[in-house]
Motif scaffolding. Structure first.
Motif, PDB file in Angstrom:
ATOM      1  N   LEU A   1       0.833  -1.087   0.049  1.00  0.00           N
ATOM      2  CA  LEU A   1       0.097  -0.065  -0.010  1.00  0.00           C
ATOM      3  C   LEU A   1       0.946   1.406  -0.148  1.00  0.00           C
ATOM      4  O   LEU A   1       0.744   2.137  -0.774  1.00  0.00           O
ATOM      5  CB  LEU A   1      -0.911   0.101   1.239  1.00  0.00           C
ATOM      6  N   HIS A   2       1.953   1.159   0.753  1.00  0.00           N
ATOM      7  CA  HIS A   2       2.710   2.406   0.993  1.00  0.00           C
ATOM      8  C   HIS A   2       3.481   2.486  -0.605  1.00  0.00           C
ATOM      9  O   HIS A   2       3.658   3.733  -1.155  1.00  0.00           O
ATOM     10  CB  HIS A   2       3.786   2.209   1.828  1.00  0.00           C
ATOM     11  N   GLU A   3       4.085   1.551  -1.216  1.00  0.00           N
ATOM     12  CA  GLU A   3       4.682   1.756  -2.287  1.00  0.00           C
ATOM     13  C   GLU A   3       3.688   2.219  -3.605  1.00  0.00           C
ATOM     14  O   GLU A   3       3.828   2.873  -4.382  1.00  0.00           O
ATOM     15  CB  GLU A   3       5.080   0.556  -2.669  1.00  0.00           C
ATOM     16  N   ASN A   4       2.384   1.950  -3.269  1.00  0.00           N
ATOM     17  CA  ASN A   4       1.581   2.536  -4.320  1.00  0.00           C
ATOM     18  C   ASN A   4       0.610   3.799  -3.889  1.00  0.00           C
ATOM     19  O   ASN A   4      -0.177   4.065  -4.389  1.00  0.00           O
ATOM     20  CB  ASN A   4       0.372   1.275  -4.723  1.00  0.00           C
ATOM     21  N   LYS A   5       1.261   4.236  -2.748  1.00  0.00           N
ATOM     22  CA  LYS A   5       0.655   5.613  -2.219  1.00  0.00           C
ATOM     23  C   LYS A   5      -0.747   5.632  -1.797  1.00  0.00           C
ATOM     24  O   LYS A   5      -1.587   6.559  -2.185  1.00  0.00           O
ATOM     25  CB  LYS A   5       0.985   6.786  -3.192  1.00  0.00           C
ATOM     26  N   VAL A   6      -1.386   4.346  -1.287  1.00  0.00           N
ATOM     27  CA  VAL A   6      -2.769   4.175  -1.001  1.00  0.00           C
ATOM     28  C   VAL A   6      -2.687   4.411   0.458  1.00  0.00           C
ATOM     29  O   VAL A   6      -1.905   4.041   1.585  1.00  0.00           O
ATOM     30  CB  VAL A   6      -3.290   2.681  -1.190  1.00  0.00           C
ATOM     31  N   ASN A   7      -3.581   5.426   0.912  1.00  0.00           N
ATOM     32  CA  ASN A   7      -3.691   5.941   2.548  1.00  0.00           C
ATOM     33  C   ASN A   7      -4.805   4.908   3.036  1.00  0.00           C
ATOM     34  O   ASN A   7      -5.995   4.612   2.437  1.00  0.00           O
ATOM     35  CB  ASN A   7      -4.297   7.172   2.296  1.00  0.00           C
TER      36      ASN A   7
END
Length: 141
Positions: free
Chosen positions: A89-95
């Motif tokens: 999620l972090h690598e894909n900028k998902v909050n």
């Protein structure tokens, strides 16, 4: 995708008891819950075995309720599994708006309930990375 029931409650002693006792009297079994509070009101988030019945019963009883779509993923119960998902999620900028755990329906696995702004897109992303996404039918059995 899983339907979560959100119940808006006054932040007063006994309100959580009243809701859970009411759902029990309706034959609804809780699978997971989370409570977030502010000074005067709180939001009770529920995953239940009979979502339609629970929502209708709560509405009829006068509670302010609604469905929210959330993503449920099942992880092996071992160190590092949560970090792996959070890394995707972090690598894909998902909050992540919020998350909580569920009474597991699967042996040696933990089920997380996650809320995102675009749950369908995140569900697709997680599946692409091999994450086991579970549906409502897996949880409510």
């Amino acid at each position: 995708m899983v339907r979560q029931i959100s119940v808006f409650l006054e932040n007063k002693e006994g309100r959580l008891y009243e809701v859970t006792k009411f759902l029990a009297s309706e034959g609804v079994d809780l699978r997971a819950l989370s409570v977030a509070d502010t000074k005067d009101f709180g939001v009770l988030r529920l995953i239940v075995d009979k979502p339609d019945k629970a929502l209708n019963a709560l509405k009829t009883a006068g509670y302010s309720v609604r469905f929210t779509e959330v993503v449920a993923v099942s992880l092996p119960d071992r160190p590092g599994e949560l970090a792996n998902i959070l890394g995707i999620l972090h690598e894909n900028k998902v909050n992540i708006e919020y998350m909580y755990t569920l009474v597991s329906c699967f042996e040696n696995e933990v089920v997380l309930i996650l809320r995102f702004e675009a749950p369908e897109a995140v569900e697709k992303l997680l599946r692409k990375h091999g994450v086991k996404v579970v549906g409502e039918k897996d949880i409510v059995k």
